[in-house]
Design an enzyme around this catalytic site. Structure first.
Site, PDB file in Angstrom:
ATOM      1  N   HIS A  54      -0.261   0.812   7.557  1.00  0.00           N
ATOM      2  CA  HIS A  54       0.585   1.952   7.868  1.00  0.00           C
ATOM      3  C   HIS A  54       0.309   2.423   9.294  1.00  0.00           C
ATOM      4  O   HIS A  54      -0.727   2.081   9.892  1.00  0.00           O
ATOM      5  CB  HIS A  54       0.313   3.091   6.893  1.00  0.00           C
ATOM      6  CG  HIS A  54       0.781   2.803   5.496  1.00  0.00           C
ATOM      7  ND1 HIS A  54       0.689   3.725   4.478  1.00  0.00           N
ATOM      8  CD2 HIS A  54       1.349   1.703   4.940  1.00  0.00           C
ATOM      9  CE1 HIS A  54       1.178   3.206   3.363  1.00  0.00           C
ATOM     10  NE2 HIS A  54       1.583   1.983   3.623  1.00  0.00           N
ATOM     11  N   GLU A  56      -0.458   5.421  10.500  1.00  0.00           N
ATOM     12  CA  GLU A  56      -1.609   6.301  10.690  1.00  0.00           C
ATOM     13  C   GLU A  56      -2.933   5.535  10.670  1.00  0.00           C
ATOM     14  O   GLU A  56      -3.841   5.824  11.456  1.00  0.00           O
ATOM     15  CB  GLU A  56      -1.647   7.395   9.605  1.00  0.00           C
ATOM     16  CG  GLU A  56      -0.432   8.305   9.600  1.00  0.00           C
ATOM     17  CD  GLU A  56       0.658   7.839   8.642  1.00  0.00           C
ATOM     18  OE1 GLU A  56       1.305   8.696   8.039  1.00  0.00           O
ATOM     19  OE2 GLU A  56       0.846   6.603   8.488  1.00  0.00           O
ATOM     20  N   CYS A  79       1.001   9.205   3.207  1.00  0.00           N
ATOM     21  CA  CYS A  79       0.782   8.999   1.781  1.00  0.00           C
ATOM     22  C   CYS A  79      -0.472   9.737   1.325  1.00  0.00           C
ATOM     23  O   CYS A  79      -1.464   9.817   2.039  1.00  0.00           O
ATOM     24  CB  CYS A  79       0.679   7.508   1.462  1.00  0.00           C
ATOM     25  SG  CYS A  79      -0.642   6.622   2.313  1.00  0.00           S
ATOM     26  N   CYS A  89      -3.380   7.498   3.834  1.00  0.00           N
ATOM     27  CA  CYS A  89      -3.244   7.970   5.217  1.00  0.00           C
ATOM     28  C   CYS A  89      -3.713   9.416   5.352  1.00  0.00           C
ATOM     29  O   CYS A  89      -4.260   9.804   6.390  1.00  0.00           O
ATOM     30  CB  CYS A  89      -1.800   7.813   5.681  1.00  0.00           C
ATOM     31  SG  CYS A  89      -1.318   6.079   5.899  1.00  0.00           S
ATOM     32  N   ARG A 181      18.715  -6.894  -7.874  1.00  0.00           N
ATOM     33  CA  ARG A 181      17.775  -8.005  -7.735  1.00  0.00           C
ATOM     34  C   ARG A 181      17.111  -7.966  -6.352  1.00  0.00           C
ATOM     35  O   ARG A 181      15.889  -8.152  -6.233  1.00  0.00           O
ATOM     36  CB  ARG A 181      18.515  -9.324  -7.928  1.00  0.00           C
ATOM     37  CG  ARG A 181      17.642 -10.556  -7.783  1.00  0.00           C
ATOM     38  CD  ARG A 181      18.451 -11.826  -7.982  1.00  0.00           C
ATOM     39  NE  ARG A 181      19.514 -11.972  -7.000  1.00  0.00           N
ATOM     40  CZ  ARG A 181      19.336 -12.437  -5.770  1.00  0.00           C
ATOM     41  NH1 ARG A 181      18.123 -12.783  -5.366  1.00  0.00           N
ATOM     42  NH2 ARG A 181      20.346 -12.561  -4.946  1.00  0.00           N
TER      43      ARG A 181
END
Length: 209
Positions: A54, A56, A79, A89, A181
């Site tokens: 991520h 951060e 997060c 994070c 899908r």
């Protein structure tokens, strides 16, 4: 909330970083992070290709000891938990001693959904949300669409720049099933050229304009 021109400039820089990674980070959204200390950018990063690391968790180590007492500008709520069980994070930011976090928009996914901001505030950080929110939401609209519907967003494009991939199917196919899908496979933003498929997608309410 009252933000300065400097705040807007640093958030615009974070948005530009994320924009440069559009189409490369699925199944995660492209996020930009800029860390500022005493009016100077000390570190910056965007979500890596493939969705990890991520933004951060790349930017914090890049700033070293100077991250303590800094302000972090991030395009999406950090997060508060990780699907892998690894350090979130929000943990990276609190452990580094960040003083203030400015967030463009909140993340409704199960691993954020206010948990990131709550964790930051619980550790005494100043958290401000909503700066350039419209621009921040545009970066993750496909990600949010997949969370809400199970399908990637589809939009007409001439060249597909910034999209995860092209949606190719027979206009007579079960397009909802095809898109679900692809959503299960992690796609968030697909494109199609103008033509019969785009027309059928529009008729079925499956095309984002």
């Amino acid at each position: 909330m009252s933000w300065t021109d400097a705040d807007r400039g640093f958030m615009a820089q974070a948005i530009a970083l994320a924009t440069g990674r559009m189409g490369e980070t699925w199944p995660n959204p492209a996020v930009g992070c800029v860390i500022v200390k005493d009016g100077r950018v000390i570190a910056q990063a965007a979500t890596a290709p493939g969705g990890r690391p991520h933004a951060e968790e790349q930017a914090v180590p890049g700033g070293g000891a100077d991250v303590a007492g800094s302000t972090v500008y991030v395009t999406l709520e950090p997060c508060g938990a990780r699907s892998s069980g690894r350090k979130s994070c929000a943990h990276f930011l609190t452990e580094a001693g960040v003083a203030r976090v400015v967030i463009a928009c909140l993340d409704p996914s199960p691993f954020a959904a206010g948990r990131g901001t709550e964790r930051l505030r619980a550790q005494g950080l100043t958290v401000e949300t909503g700066l350039m929110c419209e621009e921040g939401e545009a970066l993750c609209e496909g990600f949010l669409h997949r969370l809400e519907t199970g399908r990637p967003m589809v939009r007409v494009s001439a060249d597909g720049a910034g999209f995860d991939g092209r949606f190719v199917a027979s206009p007579k196919a079960d397009l909802v099933t095809e898109l679900k899908r692809l959503g299960e496979a992690g796609y968030t933003r697909l494109w199609t050229g103008p033509g019969e498929l785009a027309d059928v997608l529009a008729e079925q309410g499956l095309l984002t304009v």
